[in-house]
Design a protein around this motif. Structure first.
Motif, PDB file in Angstrom:
ATOM      1  N   ALA A 211       0.830  -1.195   0.000  1.00 46.47           N
ATOM      2  CA  ALA A 211       0.000   0.000   0.000  1.00 46.47           C
ATOM      3  C   ALA A 211       0.870   1.252   0.000  1.00 46.47           C
ATOM      4  CB  ALA A 211      -0.917  -0.011   1.208  1.00 46.47           C
ATOM      5  N   LEU A 212       1.970   1.245   0.760  1.00 53.88           N
ATOM      6  CA  LEU A 212       2.824   2.425   0.824  1.00 53.88           C
ATOM      7  C   LEU A 212       3.517   2.675  -0.499  1.00 53.88           C
ATOM      8  CD1 LEU A 212       4.444   2.104   4.350  1.00 53.88           C
ATOM      9  CD2 LEU A 212       2.586   3.592   3.624  1.00 53.88           C
ATOM     10  N   SER A 213       3.898   1.596  -1.200  1.00 46.90           N
ATOM     11  CA  SER A 213       4.560   1.783  -2.487  1.00 46.90           C
ATOM     12  C   SER A 213       3.612   2.435  -3.473  1.00 46.90           C
ATOM     13  CB  SER A 213       5.050   0.443  -3.037  1.00 46.90           C
ATOM     14  OG  SER A 213       3.960  -0.408  -3.286  1.00 46.90           O
ATOM     15  N   MET A 214       2.338   2.194  -3.310  1.00 47.34           N
ATOM     16  CA  MET A 214       1.325   2.769  -4.174  1.00 47.34           C
ATOM     17  C   MET A 214       1.334   4.290  -4.036  1.00 47.34           C
ATOM     18  SD  MET A 214      -2.403   1.091  -4.396  1.00 47.34           S
ATOM     19  CE  MET A 214      -2.787   1.545  -2.726  1.00 47.34           C
ATOM     20  N   LEU A 215       1.735   4.777  -2.867  1.00 43.30           N
ATOM     21  CA  LEU A 215       1.713   6.201  -2.597  1.00 43.30           C
ATOM     22  C   LEU A 215       3.036   6.875  -2.965  1.00 43.30           C
ATOM     23  CD1 LEU A 215       0.069   6.068   0.944  1.00 43.30           C
ATOM     24  CD2 LEU A 215      -1.071   6.657  -1.191  1.00 43.30           C
ATOM     25  N   THR A 216       4.086   6.095  -3.152  1.00 45.08           N
ATOM     26  CA  THR A 216       5.402   6.687  -3.299  1.00 45.08           C
ATOM     27  C   THR A 216       5.952   6.632  -4.713  1.00 45.08           C
ATOM     28  OG1 THR A 216       6.407   4.577  -2.663  1.00 45.08           O
ATOM     29  CG2 THR A 216       6.020   6.181  -0.907  1.00 45.08           C
ATOM     30  N   THR A 217       5.328   5.921  -5.633  1.00 46.36           N
ATOM     31  CA  THR A 217       5.853   5.824  -6.985  1.00 46.36           C
ATOM     32  C   THR A 217       4.737   5.649  -7.986  1.00 46.36           C
ATOM     33  OG1 THR A 217       7.288   4.587  -8.476  1.00 46.36           O
ATOM     34  CG2 THR A 217       6.207   3.330  -6.737  1.00 46.36           C
TER      35      THR A 217
ATOM     36  N   PHE B 216       7.652  -4.575  -7.528  1.00 45.27           N
ATOM     37  CA  PHE B 216       8.694  -5.145  -6.679  1.00 45.27           C
ATOM     38  C   PHE B 216       8.585  -4.644  -5.237  1.00 45.27           C
ATOM     39  CE2 PHE B 216      10.722  -5.819 -10.864  1.00 45.27           C
ATOM     40  CZ  PHE B 216      10.929  -7.188 -10.764  1.00 45.27           C
ATOM     41  N   ALA B 217       8.170  -3.382  -5.064  1.00 42.37           N
ATOM     42  CA  ALA B 217       7.990  -2.864  -3.708  1.00 42.37           C
ATOM     43  C   ALA B 217       6.846  -3.590  -3.003  1.00 42.37           C
ATOM     44  CB  ALA B 217       7.725  -1.364  -3.754  1.00 42.37           C
ATOM     45  N   ASP B 218       5.741  -3.810  -3.726  1.00 43.44           N
ATOM     46  CA  ASP B 218       4.612  -4.534  -3.137  1.00 43.44           C
ATOM     47  C   ASP B 218       4.987  -5.988  -2.842  1.00 43.44           C
ATOM     48  OD1 ASP B 218       3.056  -2.314  -3.209  1.00 43.44           O
ATOM     49  OD2 ASP B 218       1.885  -2.891  -4.957  1.00 43.44           O
ATOM     50  N   LYS B 219       5.768  -6.603  -3.714  1.00 44.90           N
ATOM     51  CA  LYS B 219       6.193  -7.984  -3.500  1.00 44.90           C
ATOM     52  C   LYS B 219       7.081  -8.089  -2.266  1.00 44.90           C
ATOM     53  CE  LYS B 219       8.246 -11.982  -5.838  1.00 44.90           C
ATOM     54  NZ  LYS B 219       8.872 -12.475  -7.101  1.00 44.90           N
ATOM     55  N   ALA B 220       7.998  -7.130  -2.115  1.00 45.80           N
ATOM     56  CA  ALA B 220       8.871  -7.129  -0.936  1.00 45.80           C
ATOM     57  C   ALA B 220       8.049  -6.928   0.332  1.00 45.80           C
ATOM     58  CB  ALA B 220       9.916  -6.037  -1.073  1.00 45.80           C
ATOM     59  N   ALA B 221       7.056  -6.040   0.276  1.00 47.52           N
ATOM     60  CA  ALA B 221       6.201  -5.796   1.446  1.00 47.52           C
ATOM     61  C   ALA B 221       5.400  -7.040   1.797  1.00 47.52           C
ATOM     62  CB  ALA B 221       5.265  -4.617   1.171  1.00 47.52           C
ATOM     63  N   MET B 222       4.929  -7.767   0.773  1.00 45.49           N
ATOM     64  CA  MET B 222       4.153  -8.976   1.014  1.00 45.49           C
ATOM     65  C   MET B 222       5.017 -10.055   1.666  1.00 45.49           C
ATOM     66  SD  MET B 222       2.180 -11.490  -1.684  1.00 45.49           S
ATOM     67  CE  MET B 222       3.747 -12.208  -2.227  1.00 45.49           C
ATOM     68  N   VAL B 223       6.239 -10.222   1.156  1.00 43.32           N
ATOM     69  CA  VAL B 223       7.140 -11.237   1.716  1.00 43.32           C
ATOM     70  C   VAL B 223       7.472 -10.924   3.168  1.00 43.32           C
ATOM     71  CG1 VAL B 223       9.462 -12.217   1.583  1.00 43.32           C
ATOM     72  CG2 VAL B 223       8.121 -11.877  -0.505  1.00 43.32           C
ATOM     73  N   SER B 224       7.759  -9.648   3.465  1.00 46.79           N
ATOM     74  CA  SER B 224       8.093  -9.276   4.842  1.00 46.79           C
ATOM     75  C   SER B 224       6.884  -9.455   5.757  1.00 46.79           C
ATOM     76  CB  SER B 224       8.583  -7.824   4.899  1.00 46.79           C
ATOM     77  OG  SER B 224       7.568  -6.932   4.508  1.00 46.79           O
ATOM     78  N   ALA B 225       5.682  -9.198   5.233  1.00 45.84           N
ATOM     79  CA  ALA B 225       4.479  -9.358   6.045  1.00 45.84           C
ATOM     80  C   ALA B 225       4.237 -10.819   6.395  1.00 45.84           C
ATOM     81  CB  ALA B 225       3.273  -8.781   5.316  1.00 45.84           C
ATOM     82  N   THR B 226       4.496 -11.722   5.431  1.00 47.51           N
ATOM     83  CA  THR B 226       4.270 -13.152   5.690  1.00 47.51           C
ATOM     84  C   THR B 226       5.279 -13.713   6.676  1.00 47.51           C
ATOM     85  OG1 THR B 226       5.633 -13.776   3.769  1.00 47.51           O
ATOM     86  CG2 THR B 226       3.264 -13.531   3.407  1.00 47.51           C
ATOM     87  N   MET B 227       6.428 -13.052   6.826  1.00 43.91           N
ATOM     88  CA  MET B 227       7.459 -13.532   7.753  1.00 43.91           C
ATOM     89  C   MET B 227       7.283 -12.969   9.158  1.00 43.91           C
ATOM     90  SD  MET B 227      10.791 -13.320   5.236  1.00 43.91           S
ATOM     91  CE  MET B 227      11.896 -13.957   6.481  1.00 43.91           C
ATOM     92  N   CYS B 228       6.387 -11.997   9.299  1.00 47.29           N
ATOM     93  CA  CYS B 228       6.184 -11.401  10.618  1.00 47.29           C
ATOM     94  C   CYS B 228       5.403 -12.356  11.520  1.00 47.29           C
ATOM     95  CB  CYS B 228       5.413 -10.091  10.493  1.00 47.29           C
ATOM     96  SG  CYS B 228       6.366  -8.777   9.696  1.00 47.29           S
ATOM     97  N   PRO B 229       5.756 -12.440  12.787  1.00 48.03           N
ATOM     98  CA  PRO B 229       5.008 -13.311  13.704  1.00 48.03           C
ATOM     99  C   PRO B 229       3.626 -12.740  13.980  1.00 48.03           C
ATOM    100  CG  PRO B 229       6.611 -12.007  14.906  1.00 48.03           C
ATOM    101  CD  PRO B 229       6.873 -11.752  13.443  1.00 48.03           C
ATOM    102  N   THR B 230       2.704 -13.602  14.330  1.00 48.39           N
ATOM    103  CA  THR B 230       1.351 -13.176  14.648  1.00 48.39           C
ATOM    104  C   THR B 230       0.851 -13.944  15.862  1.00 48.39           C
ATOM    105  OG1 THR B 230      -0.934 -13.150  13.868  1.00 48.39           O
ATOM    106  CG2 THR B 230       0.455 -14.879  12.993  1.00 48.39           C
ATOM    107  N   ASP B 231      -0.022 -13.313  16.634  1.00 53.26           N
ATOM    108  CA  ASP B 231      -0.618 -14.000  17.773  1.00 53.26           C
ATOM    109  C   ASP B 231      -2.046 -14.431  17.463  1.00 53.26           C
ATOM    110  OD1 ASP B 231      -1.876 -11.594  17.711  1.00 53.26           O
ATOM    111  OD2 ASP B 231      -1.546 -11.089  19.811  1.00 53.26           O
ATOM    112  N   LEU B 232      -2.390 -14.486  16.165  1.00 50.87           N
ATOM    113  CA  LEU B 232      -3.730 -14.902  15.760  1.00 50.87           C
ATOM    114  C   LEU B 232      -3.999 -16.322  16.255  1.00 50.87           C
ATOM    115  CD1 LEU B 232      -6.199 -13.944  14.100  1.00 50.87           C
ATOM    116  CD2 LEU B 232      -5.205 -15.155  12.139  1.00 50.87           C
ATOM    117  N   ASN B 233      -5.092 -16.473  16.993  1.00 45.40           N
ATOM    118  CA  ASN B 233      -5.453 -17.766  17.539  1.00 45.40           C
ATOM    119  C   ASN B 233      -6.981 -17.844  17.641  1.00 45.40           C
ATOM    120  OD1 ASN B 233      -6.380 -16.941  20.392  1.00 45.40           O
ATOM    121  ND2 ASN B 233      -4.343 -15.968  20.239  1.00 45.40           N
ATOM    122  N   PRO B 234      -7.548 -19.008  18.000  1.00 36.86           N
ATOM    123  CA  PRO B 234      -9.011 -19.142  18.056  1.00 36.86           C
ATOM    124  C   PRO B 234      -9.697 -18.171  19.012  1.00 36.86           C
ATOM    125  CG  PRO B 234      -7.979 -21.295  18.067  1.00 36.86           C
ATOM    126  CD  PRO B 234      -6.874 -20.308  18.217  1.00 36.86           C
TER     127      PRO B 234
END
Length: 240
Positions: free
Chosen positions: A1-7, A15-33
Motif C-alpha cells: 500500500a505504501l509503495s502505491m503512494l510513493t511511486t 517489486f515494492a509490493d512484492k517485498a512488502a508482502m514477503v516481509s508481512a508473511t514472515m512477521c510473527p502473529t498471535d492470531l489464535n481461536p
C-alpha cells in the motif's frame, strides 16, 4: 500500500509490493481461536494523516464509531480526533478487534449505522446552510454473484451495508427536510452513472488499477457536483 503512494512506475510498484508482502508473511502473529479479529489496528495511519492539522480544518469534521459500552453511535468532532479515534472508527468486526479508549470500547460505526446522518446533524451546533450526502454504498449494483471465495468474503461485508446505506439515505432526506425549514439545502452526490457497466464486478477489488479508476471517477463526480451546485455550496441558493 505504501509503495502505491510513493511511486508511479509500474515495475517499481510491483517489486515494492512484492517485498512488502514477503516481509508481512514472515512477521510473527498471535492470531489464535480466541482472537477477536484477523488484523492488528492499522499502524500506517500516522504516516499519511497529520491529526494536528485536522483540528485546523476550517469546516466541521466528524468521525463516527459505535460504542459497545454505551450501546449507541458516537460522533467524534475534529478537535478530539486522534490516532486512537481513527482505530476505533475502523474496528470492523472480524477484520479488526474492538478498540478501547479509556474505559470505553468501540467498533466501526458503519457496522451499525452506515452513514450516521442523524447523529452528525444533531450534534452540530449552529445553522446548516447546505447538507451534502456522500453515499458510496447505497446501490444495488454492488450486490452480485461472487467471482471467487475471497470476493464472496468481501461481499459478505458489503451486501448488508448496501441496504443499511439505502435506509440511511432515506433518513438523510427526512432529516434534511426537517432542517429545510431552517433554510438548509440538502444535496446528494451521484456517481454511479460514471462507473462503466463492465467494471461493476471489479469495483470492490483491492488493486491499484481499481483504486486509480475509482479515484478518477470520484474526482469527476465531485467536479460535476460542484459545478452543478456551486451557488448552494457557497451558501447561496441551489443551482438549477
Amino acid at each position: 500500500a505504501l509503495s502505491m503512494l510513493t511511486t508511479d512506475k509500474e515495475p517499481q510498484r510491483f517489486f515494492a509490493d512484492k517485498a512488502a508482502m514477503v516481509s508481512a508473511t514472515m512477521c510473527p502473529t498471535d492470531l489464535n481461536p480466541y482472537s477477536q479479529g484477523l488484523c492488528q489496528p492499522p499502524p500506517w495511519i500516522d504516516m499519511v494523516v497529520d491529526f494536528d492539522r485536522v483540528k485546523d480544518f476550517p469546516g466541521h469534521f466528524y468521525l463516527s464509531a459505535y460504542s459497545l459500552t454505551q450501546k449507541s453511535t458516537v460522533a467524534f468532532p475534529k478537535d478530539q480526533i486522534n490516532t486512537e479515534h481513527f482505530k476505533a472508527a475502523l474496528a470492523m468486526p472480524f477484520i479488526y478487534s474492538p478498540y478501547t479508549i479509556g474505559n470505553e470500547t468501540f467498533i466501526e460505526g458503519s457496522a451499525v449505522d452506515t452513514l450516521n446522518w442523524e447523529s452528525v446533524i444533531d450534534c452540530h451546533n449552529g445553522p446548516i446552510s447546505t447538507a451534502v450526502g456522500f453515499d458510496v454504498l447505497g446501490t444495488n449494483k454492488l450486490i452480485r454473484e461472487p467471482r471467487s471465495l475471497y470476493d464472496a468474503w468481501v461481499l459478505s461485508i458489503i451486501i448488508p451495508l448496501v441496504k443499511l446505506a439505502q435506509l440511511d439515505t432515506e433518513v438523510f432526506k427526512k432529516i434534511t427536510e426537517r432542517e429545510r425549514r431552517k433554510n438548509t439545502t440538502p444535496l446528494l452526490l451521484d456517481w454511479t452513472d460514471l462507473v462503466p457497466e463492465d467494471h461493476w464486478p471489479y469495483v470492490l477489488d483491492w488493486s491499484y488499477s481499481n483504486l486509480s479508476k475509482l479515484f478518477d471517477i470520484g474526482q469527476e463526480a465531485g467536479e460535476r457536483f460542484y459545478h452543478k451546485h456551486k451557488a448552494a455550496l457557497a451558501g447561496g441558493k441551489k443551482a438549477a
